[in-house]
Design an enzyme around this catalytic site. Structure first.
Site, PDB file in Angstrom:
ATOM      1  N   GLU A   1       0.753  -1.114  -0.172  1.00  0.00           N
ATOM      2  CA  GLU A   1       0.143   0.093  -0.027  1.00  0.00           C
ATOM      3  C   GLU A   1       0.892   1.286   0.031  1.00  0.00           C
ATOM      4  O   GLU A   1       0.374   2.173  -0.628  1.00  0.00           O
ATOM      5  CB  GLU A   1      -0.778  -0.014   1.455  1.00  0.00           C
ATOM      6  CG  GLU A   1      -1.571   1.335   1.515  1.00  0.00           C
ATOM      7  CD  GLU A   1      -2.336   1.551   2.818  1.00  0.00           C
ATOM      8  OE1 GLU A   1      -3.311   1.734   2.791  1.00  0.00           O
ATOM      9  OE2 GLU A   1      -1.488   1.519   3.692  1.00  0.00           O
ATOM     10  N   ASP A   2       2.078   1.179   0.477  1.00  0.00           N
ATOM     11  CA  ASP A   2       2.843   2.429   0.688  1.00  0.00           C
ATOM     12  C   ASP A   2       3.395   2.993  -0.577  1.00  0.00           C
ATOM     13  O   ASP A   2       3.920   4.165  -0.558  1.00  0.00           O
ATOM     14  CB  ASP A   2       3.829   2.278   1.935  1.00  0.00           C
ATOM     15  CG  ASP A   2       3.212   2.116   3.127  1.00  0.00           C
ATOM     16  OD1 ASP A   2       2.503   2.847   3.481  1.00  0.00           O
ATOM     17  OD2 ASP A   2       3.769   0.896   4.070  1.00  0.00           O
TER      18      ASP A   2
ATOM     19  N   CYS B   1      -2.519  -1.874   4.746  1.00  0.00           N
ATOM     20  CA  CYS B   1      -0.873  -1.990   4.298  1.00  0.00           C
ATOM     21  C   CYS B   1      -0.727  -3.070   3.216  1.00  0.00           C
ATOM     22  O   CYS B   1       0.344  -3.003   2.389  1.00  0.00           O
ATOM     23  CB  CYS B   1      -0.001  -2.047   5.393  1.00  0.00           C
ATOM     24  SG  CYS B   1      -0.502  -1.339   6.636  1.00  0.00           S
TER      25      CYS B   1
ATOM     26  N   ARG C   1      12.778   1.643   1.516  1.00  0.00           N
ATOM     27  CA  ARG C   1      12.007   0.981   0.812  1.00  0.00           C
ATOM     28  C   ARG C   1      11.804   1.777  -0.630  1.00  0.00           C
ATOM     29  O   ARG C   1      10.709   1.256  -1.249  1.00  0.00           O
ATOM     30  CB  ARG C   1      10.357   1.573   1.852  1.00  0.00           C
ATOM     31  CG  ARG C   1      10.400   0.952   3.050  1.00  0.00           C
ATOM     32  CD  ARG C   1       9.099   0.732   3.402  1.00  0.00           C
ATOM     33  NE  ARG C   1       8.285   0.157   2.771  1.00  0.00           N
ATOM     34  CZ  ARG C   1       6.743  -0.174   2.963  1.00  0.00           C
ATOM     35  NH1 ARG C   1       6.405   0.620   4.054  1.00  0.00           N
ATOM     36  NH2 ARG C   1       6.251  -0.799   2.354  1.00  0.00           N
TER      37      ARG C   1
ATOM     38  N   ARG D   1       7.119  10.346   7.363  1.00  0.00           N
ATOM     39  CA  ARG D   1       6.956   9.546   6.117  1.00  0.00           C
ATOM     40  C   ARG D   1       6.385  10.386   4.835  1.00  0.00           C
ATOM     41  O   ARG D   1       6.709   9.881   3.763  1.00  0.00           O
ATOM     42  CB  ARG D   1       6.460   8.036   5.996  1.00  0.00           C
ATOM     43  CG  ARG D   1       6.942   7.288   7.001  1.00  0.00           C
ATOM     44  CD  ARG D   1       8.282   6.716   6.902  1.00  0.00           C
ATOM     45  NE  ARG D   1       8.913   5.901   7.716  1.00  0.00           N
ATOM     46  CZ  ARG D   1       8.397   4.410   7.683  1.00  0.00           C
ATOM     47  NH1 ARG D   1       7.735   3.964   6.595  1.00  0.00           N
ATOM     48  NH2 ARG D   1       9.092   3.590   8.557  1.00  0.00           N
TER      49      ARG D   1
ATOM     50  N   HIS E   1       1.251   6.028  10.552  1.00  0.00           N
ATOM     51  CA  HIS E   1       0.479   6.606   9.344  1.00  0.00           C
ATOM     52  C   HIS E   1      -0.880   6.962   9.744  1.00  0.00           C
ATOM     53  O   HIS E   1      -1.509   6.312  10.577  1.00  0.00           O
ATOM     54  CB  HIS E   1       0.375   5.292   8.371  1.00  0.00           C
ATOM     55  CG  HIS E   1       1.660   4.874   7.602  1.00  0.00           C
ATOM     56  ND1 HIS E   1       2.308   3.752   7.650  1.00  0.00           N
ATOM     57  CD2 HIS E   1       2.667   5.788   6.834  1.00  0.00           C
ATOM     58  CE1 HIS E   1       3.286   3.618   6.927  1.00  0.00           C
ATOM     59  NE2 HIS E   1       3.391   4.808   6.514  1.00  0.00           N
TER      60      HIS E   1
HETATM   61  C1  CIR Z   1       7.254   0.567   7.654  1.00  0.00           C
HETATM   62  O1  CIR Z   1       7.760   1.202   8.827  1.00  0.00           O
HETATM   63  O2  CIR Z   1       7.416   1.117   6.711  1.00  0.00           O
HETATM   64  C2  CIR Z   1       6.842  -0.712   8.023  1.00  0.00           C
HETATM   65  N1  CIR Z   1       7.683  -1.504   8.947  1.00  0.00           N
HETATM   66  C3  CIR Z   1       5.351  -0.845   8.335  1.00  0.00           C
HETATM   67  C4  CIR Z   1       4.583  -0.149   7.188  1.00  0.00           C
HETATM   68  C5  CIR Z   1       3.015  -0.325   7.295  1.00  0.00           C
HETATM   69  N2  CIR Z   1       2.290   0.129   6.270  1.00  0.00           N
HETATM   70  C6  CIR Z   1       1.347   1.123   6.463  1.00  0.00           C
HETATM   71  O3  CIR Z   1       0.642   1.307   7.595  1.00  0.00           O
HETATM   72  N3  CIR Z   1       0.634   1.448   5.426  1.00  0.00           N
END
Ligand code: CIR
Length: 255
Positions: free
Chosen positions: A65-66, A247, A85, A130, A160
């Site tokens: 999702e990110d 996510c 990432r 982020r 988030h």
């Molecule tokens: C991060 O810190 O990027 C990952 N450990 C967790 C990401 C979770 N993503 C989200 O809530 N959309």
């Protein structure tokens, strides 16, 4: 019909980014088993699951999702706030090319899809470690001609925005009022999570169904009592990596 892009859990998930949680051992077999159940539920609800290969070099790559914001008209590839990432983008771009024209957030913008809540033609961008105002400005420019309005939202207490609030319908949000102020969403009514379940606000809406994390049954009961088709999903293992339900997929309509 609907497509859900997902990705297998990286064998390196133990080295995931962590911001607010203490590191805890992640049982990768359990994480994979729960993730497969999640994909099964998406399929039951009519999604065609496009499962991407695991990425051993990217610990957090299960959290697809990110990396993109997929709208009906275009997909916006993000510029993730965590350096570790950014390499996740190439494979997500390849997966989205058949479905949408692609646009990109550029430096100095940073944006994680977890900070972007789309509700009909309103797009809320959480300002976080982020995601920044520059990315919100760029996103606004990319989507304005398609009739979307981008609004910035402050929040605290979670990584988030969508850990603090998600939509259960085009009119109504599920919210943890301790983490984000409902006044940021004047066009919507808000259901509060059960106060004993602060992490419960992240739900996945597919048609009329609302998937909630099974760890938060009281919030699930609230949703059911209000008439929602609320369905529990086990997601406790990836929660140790600060991941929630939204996510793990990019869900969108295709012809
Ligand atoms: C991060 O810190 O990027 C990952 N450990 C967790 C990401 C979770 N993503 C989200 O809530 N959309």
């Amino acid at each position: 019909m609907r497509v859900a892009i997902t990705r297998g859990v990286s064998p390196a998930i133990g080295a995931c980014e962590l911001t607010l949680l203490e590191r805890e051992a992640i049982d990768i077999d359990n994480a994979r088993a729960q993730h497969s159940l999640y994909e099964g539920i998406l399929e039951e609800l009519g999604c065609r699951v496009e499962h991407l290969d695991e990425e051993p070099g990217f610990p957090d790559s299960v959290f697809v999702e990110d990396i993109a914001v997929v709208l009906d008209e275009i997909a916006v590839i993000t510029r993730p706030g965590a350096l570790s990432r950014r390499g996740e983008r190439a494979s997500i771009e390849r997966a989205l090319v058949p479905h949408r024209p692609l646009k990109h957030i550029q430096a100095p913008g940073i944006l994680d899809g977890g900070d972007v809540m789309v509700v009909a033609k309103s797009i809320y961008v959480g300002l976080s470690t982020r995601s920044n105002a520059e990315a919100a400005r760029q996103l606004g420019g990319l989507v304005a001609s398609h009739g979307y309005r981008v609004m910035k939202v402050g929040f605290s207490g979670c990584l988030h925005l969508k850990s603090a609030v998600t939509a259960v319908s085009d009119d109504t949000l599920l919210i943890n009022p301790e983490w984000v102020d409902a006044s940021a969403f004047p066009e919507h009514s808000c259901i509060h999570v059960d106060p004993a379940e602060p992490r419960a606000a992240n739900v996945v809406r597919i048609g009329n169904a609302v998937l909630f994390a099974a760890e938060f049954p009281q919030t699930g009961e609230r949703l059911s009592a209000l008439g929602y088709d609320a369905r529990p999903v086990e997601a406790s293992e990836l929660a140790k990596a600060e991941g929630a339900l939204t996510c793990c997929s990019l869900i969108f309509e295709v012809p």
